[in-house]
Design a protein around this motif. Structure first.
Motif, PDB file in Angstrom:
ATOM      1  N   GLY A   2       1.380   3.867  -3.437  1.00 18.48           N
ATOM      2  CA  GLY A   2       1.549   4.937  -2.703  1.00 18.48           C
ATOM      3  C   GLY A   2       1.288   4.614  -1.201  1.00 18.48           C
ATOM      4  N   PRO A   3       1.509   5.446  -0.215  1.00 17.19           N
ATOM      5  CA  PRO A   3       1.384   5.330   1.156  1.00 17.19           C
ATOM      6  C   PRO A   3       0.311   4.693   1.588  1.00 17.19           C
ATOM      7  CG  PRO A   3       2.357   7.531   0.795  1.00 17.19           C
ATOM      8  CD  PRO A   3       1.689   7.094  -0.623  1.00 17.19           C
ATOM      9  N   LEU A   4       0.394   3.705   2.485  1.00 17.33           N
ATOM     10  CA  LEU A   4      -0.528   2.956   3.000  1.00 17.33           C
ATOM     11  C   LEU A   4      -0.969   3.239   4.551  1.00 17.33           C
ATOM     12  CD1 LEU A   4      -2.796   0.325   2.882  1.00 17.33           C
ATOM     13  CD2 LEU A   4      -0.810  -1.190   3.668  1.00 17.33           C
ATOM     14  N   LEU A   5      -2.031   3.715   5.001  1.00 15.53           N
ATOM     15  CA  LEU A   5      -2.412   3.791   6.340  1.00 15.53           C
ATOM     16  C   LEU A   5      -3.323   2.803   6.881  1.00 15.53           C
ATOM     17  CD1 LEU A   5      -2.434   5.697   9.014  1.00 15.53           C
ATOM     18  CD2 LEU A   5      -4.330   6.994   7.786  1.00 15.53           C
ATOM     19  N   ILE A  39       0.059  -5.108   4.108  1.00 10.93           N
ATOM     20  CA  ILE A  39       1.096  -4.219   4.600  1.00 10.93           C
ATOM     21  C   ILE A  39       2.259  -4.759   3.949  1.00 10.93           C
ATOM     22  CG2 ILE A  39       2.475  -3.442   6.680  1.00 10.93           C
ATOM     23  CD1 ILE A  39      -0.234  -3.690   8.173  1.00 10.93           C
ATOM     24  N   ALA A  40       2.820  -5.878   4.111  1.00 14.08           N
ATOM     25  CA  ALA A  40       4.084  -6.621   3.390  1.00 14.08           C
ATOM     26  C   ALA A  40       3.789  -6.299   1.990  1.00 14.08           C
ATOM     27  CB  ALA A  40       3.971  -8.039   3.892  1.00 14.08           C
ATOM     28  N   LEU A  41       2.936  -6.359   1.227  1.00 15.43           N
ATOM     29  CA  LEU A  41       2.768  -6.028  -0.029  1.00 15.43           C
ATOM     30  C   LEU A  41       3.298  -4.762  -0.380  1.00 15.43           C
ATOM     31  CD1 LEU A  41      -0.394  -8.130  -1.364  1.00 15.43           C
ATOM     32  CD2 LEU A  41       2.053  -8.653  -1.901  1.00 15.43           C
ATOM     33  N   ALA A  42       2.750  -3.759   0.267  1.00 17.74           N
ATOM     34  CA  ALA A  42       3.172  -2.549  -0.031  1.00 17.74           C
ATOM     35  C   ALA A  42       4.484  -2.216   0.289  1.00 17.74           C
ATOM     36  CB  ALA A  42       2.221  -1.557   1.106  1.00 17.74           C
ATOM     37  N   ASP A  66       6.657   1.144  -1.163  1.00 17.24           N
ATOM     38  CA  ASP A  66       5.579   2.034  -0.757  1.00 17.24           C
ATOM     39  C   ASP A  66       5.704   2.169   0.932  1.00 17.24           C
ATOM     40  OD1 ASP A  66       4.725   2.564  -3.178  1.00 17.24           O
ATOM     41  OD2 ASP A  66       2.956   1.160  -3.072  1.00 17.24           O
ATOM     42  N   PRO A  67       5.655   3.286   1.532  1.00 17.59           N
ATOM     43  CA  PRO A  67       5.717   3.397   3.174  1.00 17.59           C
ATOM     44  C   PRO A  67       4.304   2.947   3.655  1.00 17.59           C
ATOM     45  CG  PRO A  67       5.261   5.203   2.056  1.00 17.59           C
ATOM     46  CD  PRO A  67       5.666   4.534   0.657  1.00 17.59           C
ATOM     47  N   ALA A  68       4.411   2.288   4.524  1.00 11.89           N
ATOM     48  CA  ALA A  68       3.157   1.729   5.321  1.00 11.89           C
ATOM     49  C   ALA A  68       3.289   2.389   6.865  1.00 11.89           C
ATOM     50  CB  ALA A  68       3.016   0.347   5.284  1.00 11.89           C
ATOM     51  N   LYS A  69       2.040   2.750   7.232  1.00 16.21           N
ATOM     52  CA  LYS A  69       1.878   3.289   8.507  1.00 16.21           C
ATOM     53  C   LYS A  69       0.685   2.744   9.299  1.00 16.21           C
ATOM     54  CE  LYS A  69       2.089   7.288  12.117  1.00 16.21           C
ATOM     55  NZ  LYS A  69       2.607   8.426  12.095  1.00 16.21           N
ATOM     56  N   VAL A  70       1.022   1.988  10.532  1.00 16.06           N
ATOM     57  CA  VAL A  70      -0.113   1.559  11.267  1.00 16.06           C
ATOM     58  C   VAL A  70      -0.296   2.453  12.418  1.00 16.06           C
ATOM     59  CG1 VAL A  70      -0.737  -0.484  12.615  1.00 16.06           C
ATOM     60  CG2 VAL A  70       0.625  -0.790  10.784  1.00 16.06           C
ATOM     61  N   VAL A  71      -1.370   2.893  12.718  1.00 17.80           N
ATOM     62  CA  VAL A  71      -2.038   3.791  14.025  1.00 17.80           C
ATOM     63  C   VAL A  71      -2.722   2.698  14.736  1.00 17.80           C
ATOM     64  CG1 VAL A  71      -3.071   5.585  14.946  1.00 17.80           C
ATOM     65  CG2 VAL A  71      -1.877   5.883  12.718  1.00 17.80           C
ATOM     66  N   GLY A 101       7.744  -4.272   7.996  1.00 18.29           N
ATOM     67  CA  GLY A 101       8.630  -3.047   7.373  1.00 18.29           C
ATOM     68  C   GLY A 101       7.825  -1.780   7.398  1.00 18.29           C
ATOM     69  N   ALA A 102       6.829  -1.673   8.412  1.00 21.15           N
ATOM     70  CA  ALA A 102       5.792  -0.696   8.723  1.00 21.15           C
ATOM     71  C   ALA A 102       6.330   0.187   9.928  1.00 21.15           C
ATOM     72  CB  ALA A 102       4.596  -1.343   8.808  1.00 21.15           C
ATOM     73  N   GLU A 103       5.931   1.313   9.496  1.00 19.33           N
ATOM     74  CA  GLU A 103       6.162   2.562  10.747  1.00 19.33           C
ATOM     75  C   GLU A 103       4.812   2.192  11.630  1.00 19.33           C
ATOM     76  OE1 GLU A 103       6.066   6.955  11.669  1.00 19.33           O
ATOM     77  OE2 GLU A 103       5.870   6.415   9.692  1.00 19.33           O
ATOM     78  N   ILE A 104       5.124   2.326  12.935  1.00 19.80           N
ATOM     79  CA  ILE A 104       3.968   2.084  13.751  1.00 19.80           C
ATOM     80  C   ILE A 104       3.791   3.124  14.953  1.00 19.80           C
ATOM     81  CG2 ILE A 104       4.961   0.696  15.639  1.00 19.80           C
ATOM     82  CD1 ILE A 104       2.280  -1.009  15.694  1.00 19.80           C
ATOM     83  N   GLU A 105       2.507   3.674  15.403  1.00 19.56           N
ATOM     84  CA  GLU A 105       2.395   4.643  16.294  1.00 19.56           C
ATOM     85  C   GLU A 105       1.123   4.382  17.085  1.00 19.56           C
ATOM     86  OE1 GLU A 105       0.988   9.479  16.756  1.00 19.56           O
ATOM     87  OE2 GLU A 105       1.462   8.777  14.402  1.00 19.56           O
TER      88      GLU A 105
END
Length: 248
Positions: free
Chosen positions: A10-13, A30-33, A38-43, A82-86
């Motif tokens: 599932g999603p990873l934060l 993160i890369a495994l997710a 699975d979506p991954a987001k980094v804050v 492959g992660a989203e970042i904010e």
């Protein structure tokens, strides 16, 4: 994560104090997710502009330039994974805890609805920003669970939280109870690390650390399981108990 953690896909934060922390400590997870879809987001709570950009300061860059530089580096590293970042641009050295910053994290939790959360451990005598980020990440998780908390989205469930490895684990009382096999994605982690030339001195340190943790993973996995000779791993501490119907 893996079946060793008992978590489901599932999603990873990932909540990171500075722009580079997520790469050194959790890029493999993160890369495994993202490889399994699975979506991954980094804050990133800050860019690490004051305390973790010494090279840029020595080059004579000003604060705004350094922020832009560290943003670009972290964005490039996240793209490799492959992660989203904010970026919350909350400042560093010190990272000041505030209700407003916690509220912003609550809204991230509600939006992402993570299955797994990764962040810093709660002790680090070398860098107060790291435990500050962890405290806010944990407080936001609890508030995001509250049905009456005024934020968009549905109340959060109870995603497991894993603390990733600090730079000096012995001084942070970090005792791993989860070893994550990142061998299939280590080259992606290395490429992500190399997207952070502002902290070039960390590249080989975290490569060597992954190799040492890989040796420990093999030792704890038991013999004859077909693990690669050059196994690479990341170490984590699970904060909350695993819930399961089968002990394994």
């Amino acid at each position: 994560m893996s079946t060793e953690t008992g978590s489901t896909a599932g999603p990873l934060l990932v909540v990171s104090a500075h722009a580079g922390d997520f790469v050194w400590r959790a890029a493999g997870a993160i890369a495994l997710a993202t490889e399994r879809g699975d979506p991954a987001k980094v804050v990133c709570l800050s860019f690490g502009e004051r305390g973790e950009s010494a090279r840029a300061w020595r080059e004579g860059r000003d604060l705004d330039e350094i922020k832009l530089l560290r943003r670009a580096e972290a964005e490039a590293a996240a793209a490799e994974l492959g992660a989203e970042i904010e970026f919350l641009d909350a400042g560093d050295y010190p990272l000041i805890e505030s209700p407003e910053l916690v509220d912003r994290l609550v809204r991230v939790y509600r939006d992402v609805a993570p299955a797994v959360v990764l962040t810093h451990p709660l002790a680090d005598p070398y860098n107060g920003d790291h435990p500050a980020a962890a405290r806010m990440a944990l407080q936001a998780r609890v508030l995001a669970q509250a049905a009456g908390y005024d934020a968009p989205g549905e109340p959060l469930g109870a995603p497991p939280v894993f603390f990733f490895e600090p730079h000096q684990p012995e001084q942070c009382d970090f005792k791993p109870n989860v070893l994550l096999d990142i061998t299939p994605v280590f080259e992606r982690k290395r490429r992500a690390m190399e997207r952070l030339p502002a902290q070039r001195h960390m590249w080989d340190y975290y490569t060597d650390l992954a190799r040492r943790r890989g040796v420990q993973l093999k030792r704890n996995a038991g013999p004859n399981l077909g693990l690669a000779h050059a196994t690479m791993a990341e170490a984590y501490v699970r904060l909350y108990p695993q819930t399961t119907g089968v002990l394994s």
